[in-house]
Design a protein around this motif. Structure first.
Motif, PDB file in Angstrom:
ATOM      1  N   UNK A 108      17.454  -3.340   2.837  1.00 52.68           N
ATOM      2  CA  UNK A 108      18.680  -3.345   3.639  1.00 52.68           C
ATOM      3  C   UNK A 108      18.342  -4.010   4.963  1.00 52.68           C
ATOM      4  N   UNK A 109      19.009  -5.104   5.260  1.00 48.95           N
ATOM      5  CA  UNK A 109      18.664  -5.929   6.416  1.00 48.95           C
ATOM      6  C   UNK A 109      19.369  -5.434   7.663  1.00 48.95           C
ATOM      7  N   UNK A 110      18.565  -5.085   8.707  1.00 49.91           N
ATOM      8  CA  UNK A 110      19.208  -4.755   9.980  1.00 49.91           C
ATOM      9  C   UNK A 110      19.218  -5.980  10.889  1.00 49.91           C
ATOM     10  N   UNK A 111      20.145  -5.986  11.827  1.00 56.78           N
ATOM     11  CA  UNK A 111      20.394  -7.131  12.714  1.00 56.78           C
ATOM     12  C   UNK A 111      20.679  -8.418  11.938  1.00 56.78           C
ATOM     13  N   UNK A 112      21.517  -8.381  10.892  1.00 54.20           N
ATOM     14  CA  UNK A 112      21.818  -9.609  10.156  1.00 54.20           C
ATOM     15  C   UNK A 112      22.614 -10.614  10.995  1.00 54.20           C
ATOM     16  N   UNK A 113      23.209 -10.140  12.090  1.00 50.67           N
ATOM     17  CA  UNK A 113      23.941 -11.030  12.996  1.00 50.67           C
ATOM     18  C   UNK A 113      23.145 -11.293  14.273  1.00 50.67           C
ATOM     19  N   UNK A 114      21.865 -10.951  14.234  1.00 51.71           N
ATOM     20  CA  UNK A 114      20.939 -11.222  15.342  1.00 51.71           C
ATOM     21  C   UNK A 114      21.512 -10.740  16.675  1.00 51.71           C
ATOM     22  N   UNK A 115      21.850  -9.450  16.722  1.00 50.70           N
ATOM     23  CA  UNK A 115      22.355  -8.817  17.938  1.00 50.70           C
ATOM     24  C   UNK A 115      23.607  -9.514  18.482  1.00 50.70           C
ATOM     25  N   UNK A 116      24.407 -10.071  17.564  1.00 49.18           N
ATOM     26  CA  UNK A 116      25.652 -10.715  17.979  1.00 49.18           C
ATOM     27  C   UNK A 116      25.545 -12.203  18.210  1.00 49.18           C
ATOM     28  N   UNK A 117      24.313 -12.756  18.172  1.00 48.33           N
ATOM     29  CA  UNK A 117      24.160 -14.202  18.357  1.00 48.33           C
ATOM     30  C   UNK A 117      24.882 -14.978  17.268  1.00 48.33           C
ATOM     31  N   UNK A 118      24.867 -14.441  16.041  1.00 46.26           N
ATOM     32  CA  UNK A 118      25.489 -15.147  14.920  1.00 46.26           C
ATOM     33  C   UNK A 118      26.944 -14.727  14.746  1.00 46.26           C
ATOM     34  N   UNK A 119      27.650 -14.734  15.857  1.00 50.09           N
ATOM     35  CA  UNK A 119      29.099 -14.518  15.878  1.00 50.09           C
ATOM     36  C   UNK A 119      29.690 -15.587  16.791  1.00 50.09           C
TER      37      UNK A 119
ATOM     38  N   UNK B 119       0.831  -1.208   0.000  1.00 53.00           N
ATOM     39  CA  UNK B 119       0.000   0.000   0.000  1.00 53.00           C
ATOM     40  C   UNK B 119       0.865   1.256   0.000  1.00 53.00           C
ATOM     41  N   UNK B 120       1.982   1.237   0.742  1.00 52.27           N
ATOM     42  CA  UNK B 120       2.898   2.385   0.741  1.00 52.27           C
ATOM     43  C   UNK B 120       3.468   2.614  -0.656  1.00 52.27           C
ATOM     44  N   UNK B 121       3.804   1.541  -1.339  1.00 51.98           N
ATOM     45  CA  UNK B 121       4.304   1.643  -2.721  1.00 51.98           C
ATOM     46  C   UNK B 121       3.263   2.306  -3.607  1.00 51.98           C
ATOM     47  N   UNK B 122       2.023   1.866  -3.479  1.00 50.94           N
ATOM     48  CA  UNK B 122       0.954   2.412  -4.321  1.00 50.94           C
ATOM     49  C   UNK B 122       0.759   3.911  -4.076  1.00 50.94           C
ATOM     50  N   UNK B 123       0.702   4.291  -2.815  1.00 51.42           N
ATOM     51  CA  UNK B 123       0.469   5.703  -2.468  1.00 51.42           C
ATOM     52  C   UNK B 123       1.620   6.571  -2.974  1.00 51.42           C
ATOM     53  N   UNK B 124       2.845   6.127  -2.722  1.00 46.02           N
ATOM     54  CA  UNK B 124       4.006   6.933  -3.133  1.00 46.02           C
ATOM     55  C   UNK B 124       4.126   7.016  -4.652  1.00 46.02           C
ATOM     56  N   UNK B 125       3.798   5.938  -5.344  1.00 48.40           N
ATOM     57  CA  UNK B 125       3.818   5.998  -6.806  1.00 48.40           C
ATOM     58  C   UNK B 125       2.805   7.021  -7.317  1.00 48.40           C
ATOM     59  N   UNK B 126       1.630   7.043  -6.705  1.00 42.55           N
ATOM     60  CA  UNK B 126       0.607   8.008  -7.105  1.00 42.55           C
ATOM     61  C   UNK B 126       1.064   9.444  -6.840  1.00 42.55           C
ATOM     62  N   UNK B 127       1.826   9.625  -5.782  1.00 35.41           N
ATOM     63  CA  UNK B 127       2.325  10.957  -5.430  1.00 35.41           C
ATOM     64  C   UNK B 127       3.521  11.376  -6.283  1.00 35.41           C
ATOM     65  N   UNK B 128       4.168  10.404  -6.926  1.00 38.91           N
ATOM     66  CA  UNK B 128       5.321  10.714  -7.776  1.00 38.91           C
ATOM     67  C   UNK B 128       6.652  10.645  -7.067  1.00 38.91           C
ATOM     68  N   UNK B 129       6.674  10.050  -5.870  1.00 35.43           N
ATOM     69  CA  UNK B 129       7.924   9.855  -5.127  1.00 35.43           C
ATOM     70  C   UNK B 129       8.057   8.364  -4.828  1.00 35.43           C
ATOM     71  N   UNK B 130       8.660   7.583  -5.717  1.00 36.16           N
ATOM     72  CA  UNK B 130       8.695   6.132  -5.528  1.00 36.16           C
ATOM     73  C   UNK B 130       9.416   5.728  -4.238  1.00 36.16           C
ATOM     74  N   UNK B 131       8.950   4.644  -3.654  1.00 36.01           N
ATOM     75  CA  UNK B 131       9.624   4.082  -2.487  1.00 36.01           C
ATOM     76  C   UNK B 131      10.953   3.475  -2.928  1.00 36.01           C
ATOM     77  N   UNK B 132      12.036   3.912  -2.309  1.00 41.17           N
ATOM     78  CA  UNK B 132      13.366   3.414  -2.683  1.00 41.17           C
ATOM     79  C   UNK B 132      13.687   2.088  -2.021  1.00 41.17           C
ATOM     80  N   UNK B 133      13.392   1.973  -0.694  1.00 44.84           N
ATOM     81  CA  UNK B 133      14.001   0.889   0.064  1.00 44.84           C
ATOM     82  C   UNK B 133      13.173   0.568   1.304  1.00 44.84           C
ATOM     83  N   UNK B 134      13.240  -0.685   1.699  1.00 48.07           N
ATOM     84  CA  UNK B 134      12.632  -1.155   2.949  1.00 48.07           C
ATOM     85  C   UNK B 134      13.765  -1.658   3.838  1.00 48.07           C
ATOM     86  N   UNK B 135      13.703  -1.308   5.132  1.00 45.96           N
ATOM     87  CA  UNK B 135      14.705  -1.790   6.084  1.00 45.96           C
ATOM     88  C   UNK B 135      14.039  -2.727   7.100  1.00 45.96           C
TER      89      UNK B 135
END
Length: 330
Positions: free
Chosen positions: A219-230, A177-193
């Motif tokens: 862009x994925x945040x917590x890809x190391x699961x807060x340090x668990x995957x170290x 829905x955010x994609x649809x609204x922003x496309x209609x407004x003329x400011x495309x959604x660049x990225x989801x985090x």
């Protein structure tokens, strides 16, 4: 000593196109969620930022409330932009966000136009910038119409305060829905985090398909699961870890014996690949090209160096992926 960026900083970093846009992001980006606030040592943060840029990390991800105290990470980064990074602003992608609590009263959090625009104005002052490259709605607001929140993002771009806009932690349905609204407004959604890791795969249940179909990057945040995957938790919970801290985002009850057994098995596969567990975890998030960038955090320079080295081996065999899936499914 005057900082001069490494002449070879672009030689080995991998850059990925963000959805259907013209913007390239480094495969590894650096977040300033922890360890760059007013309670932290400035010189350590400075050393990490300089080393990251020297390694080709051009994207620095902030939010209004990063610190602690809230706002202090942006202030610290603003000092870097006024000194070491002053010649390099146009070589950087700088992002910030608003959505979580920032100040008292009814206008200090969530997704109203009042809050988002006021917050970005404050962020720009703290960083000494005329604009950010990406501005995010940090979380969906259940009580504000999505049209208002997306309208604020559109207005921010039209005012020249951000070049692109993004959203964070929105569901597949909210994202569409955010994609649809922003496309209609003329400011495309660049990225989801979104949050995403081997131990947190929720985006595979619909969100990635929405992003692919809509030409939106991720862009994925917590890809190391807060340090668990170290390698930090292979022997249990260390006393100096986030899980052992009363203020840490990772709670001790999340580090169960079952989880520790899984990360030990994953570590064995990483060793067979010639990688640390952290490196393999980052490579896994980036596998197949569906994620534009993995957003790391760090408390010291050596962690950034180790994480960037994940790019030396991003390929997985079908057998490796099957083994990892078997481990994760228990």
């Amino acid at each position: 000593m005057v900082y001069l960026a490494d002449d070879k900083r672009y030689d080995t970093m991998k850059y990925n196109r963000t959805g259907n846009s013209g913007l390239l992001l480094p495969a590894i980006s650096l977040g300033l969620w922890h360890n760059f606030g007013g309670v932290d040592t400035y010189e350590n943060g400075r050393a990490m930022l300089r080393r990251a840029f020297d390694l080709g990390i051009t994207h620095f991800d902030l939010a209004n409330n990063y610190g602690p105290p809230a706002g202090s990470a942006e202030t610290m980064f603003g000092e870097m932009l006024a000194t070491d990074f002053k010649p390099y602003r146009d070589e950087m992608v700088i992002s910030t966000k608003a959505g979580y609590w920032m100040w008292n009263g009814p206008y200090g959090e969530w997704g109203s136009k009042k809050y988002l625009i006021a917050s970005l104005d404050q962020s720009l002052k703290r960083m000494g910038l005329d604009y950010v490259d990406i501005f995010y709605s940090h979380r969906p607001d259940p009580n504000t119409p999505l049209e208002e929140t997306m309208g604020a993002l559109d207005q921010i771009v039209r005012q020249g305060k951000a070049l692109y806009v993004g959203i964070s932690s929105y569901s597949p349905e909210q994202t569409a829905e955010a994609v649809r609204i922003l496309n209609d407004l003329g400011t495309p959604l660049l990225i989801h985090q979104p949050s995403y890791s081997m131990l947190n795969r929720w985006i595979e249940d619909g969100l990635q398909d929405v992003l692919d179909e809509s030409g939106v990057g991720s862009i994925a945040f917590c890809p190391l699961q807060q340090g668990l995957l170290t390698n930090k938790y292979l022997g249990g919970i260390p006393k100096d870890s986030r899980a052992a801290s009363s203020t840490g985002a990772l709670k001790e009850d999340q580090v169960t014996e079952e989880v520790i057994q899984k990360i030990r098995q994953l570590n064995d596969i990483a060793a067979e690949r010639g990688q640390t567990l952290a490196q393999m975890s980052l490579a896994w998030v980036l596998r197949g090209g569906r994620v534009t960038s993995a957003l790391i955090g760090a408390s010291r320079v050596s962690q950034i160096e180790d994480n960037v080295a994940a790019l030396n081996n991003l390929d997985f065999s079908e057998e490796e992926l099957a083994k990892i899936d078997d481990i994760l499914k228990g």
